[in-house]
Motif scaffolding. Structure first.
Motif, mmCIF file in Angstrom:
data_model
loop_
_atom_site.group_PDB
_atom_site.id
_atom_site.type_symbol
_atom_site.label_atom_id
_atom_site.label_comp_id
_atom_site.label_asym_id
_atom_site.label_seq_id
_atom_site.Cartn_x
_atom_site.Cartn_y
_atom_site.Cartn_z
ATOM 1 N N ASP A 2 0.736 -1.243 0.017
ATOM 2 C CA ASP A 2 -0.047 -0.029 0.010
ATOM 3 C C ASP A 2 0.980 1.395 0.158
ATOM 4 N N GLU A 3 0.388 2.346 -0.806
ATOM 5 C CA GLU A 3 1.140 3.578 -0.681
ATOM 6 C C GLU A 3 1.155 4.159 0.496
ATOM 7 N N VAL A 4 1.959 4.749 1.280
ATOM 8 C CA VAL A 4 1.939 5.567 2.358
ATOM 9 C C VAL A 4 1.763 7.114 1.923
ATOM 10 N N THR A 5 0.585 7.463 2.656
ATOM 11 C CA THR A 5 0.125 8.835 1.967
ATOM 12 C C THR A 5 0.171 9.857 3.300
ATOM 13 N N GLU A 6 0.100 11.114 2.932
ATOM 14 C CA GLU A 6 0.081 12.153 4.177
ATOM 15 C C GLU A 6 -1.137 11.844 4.969
#
Ligand SMILES: NC(=O)c1ccc[n+]([C@@H]2O[C@H](COP(=O)([O-])OP(=O)(O)OC[C@H]3O[C@@H](n4cnc5c(N)ncnc54)[C@H](OP(=O)(O)O)[C@@H]3O)[C@@H](O)[C@H]2O)c1
Length: 265
Positions: A2-6
């Protein structure tokens, strides 16, 4: 992956009171120790993995991003050797616009040197310059089979208990006060302890060493036979009492998960 987002500004406002505020000087201790955050993800039945040694994804994308935000606010991440062997974790911070992944210090607590350092993901990343070289904290009485390298460092922790008997002769448990002292001597002022079960269960009973507890609860039950966060029973005057409790709690929903923050009573 999974992408780590703000995370949102509201999410940051929720977490901020539980973030490190510099090194800690306990009332009854002459020396400083790092700020310690205990954090993990569990199921509704307090399990952190499906069975011993099985990597189990519990955090959704939003709590995963929250965890990387937490990492971006700590100087080090520590896990026990059981987790290092089971999960082969990267122990890096991928929070966007946070500190570089090379800013956080990975630490493995491996008293008897069971971890296969050289084939690990953490060391592979360090060799590529994509993370700091992991520190392997081991009992002073255990001897590394190979020497430290630019991609990892062995650090002995004194394992003499107050009786003067080396802990290795009776048990391999190191005192947390000694572990934190070693980290402070290396200028680590904040550490995020991420598991696994043995480490967490141990530390939930060491309330004076823990400054924040941040738990992600995923809306699922892993079922019997899982690895549970459930500290040893505690008795006062022969009567069983709660093993650990949180005070100053705050709860918030992140995606489908709930996050509870607090301090140990
Ligand atoms: N959901 C989550 O957030 C999460 C996070 C991390 C891990 N996990 C899961 O947790 C499981 C691993 O848990 P685990 O209990 O097997 O392993 P662990 O807690 O990672 O490591 C346990 C080992 O660390 C050493 N250790 C722990 N406390 C110590 C102390 N005070 N002094 C010295 N050594 C100490 C001991 O090594 P020796 O036995 O060699 O003495 C102990 O057996 C895996 O399945 C992993 O996937 C889940």
């Amino acid at each position: 992956m999974d992408e780590v987002t703000e995370i949102s500004e509201d999410d940051k406002t929720f977490i901020t009171p539980y973030l490190p505020s510099g090194a800690i000087r306990d009332d009854d201790a002459a020396n400083e120790r790092p700020f310690v955050t205990l954090t993990y993800a569990c199921s509704m039945d307090s399990m952190i993995s499906l069975s011993p040694g099985v990597r189990t994804t519990l955090s959704g994308p939003k709590t995963k991003s929250m965890t990387h935000y937490l990492r971006s606010n700590h100087e080090a991440i520590l896990v026990g050797v059981g987790t290092a062997i089971a999960d082969d974790p990267s122990l890096t911070c991928r929070y966007p616009r946070g500190n570089a992944p090379t800013a956080i210090q990975p630490i493995i607590l491996d008293p008897q040197l069971r971890w296969d350092v050289q084939s690990s993901k953490a060391v592979t990343l360090a060799r590529k310059g994509e993370s700091k070289a992991p520190w392997i904290l081991h009992a002073e009485s255990a001897s590394p089979r190979c020497i430290s390298d630019s991609a990892w460092e062995y650090i002995p922790v004194p394992d003499h208990v107050s009786t003067g008997v080396p802990a290795s002769q009776s048990q391999s448990r190191l005192q947390w006060v000694s572990i934190l002292r070693v980290l402070m001597q290396r200028d680590i002022k904040s550490v995020m302890i991420e598991g696994g079960a043995t480490v967490i269960n141990d530390l939930l009973l060491e309330r004076k060493m823990i400054d924040s507890v941040i738990v992600t609860m995923a809306p699922t039950w892993l079922g019997e036979g899982g690895v549970a966060v459930s500290p040893s029973p505690i008795f006062k005057d022969g009567i069983r009492v709660n093993a650990a409790c949180l005070k100053q709690t705050a709860w918030r929903q992140f995606g489908d998960d709930a996050v509870v923050c607090g301090r140990l009573v």
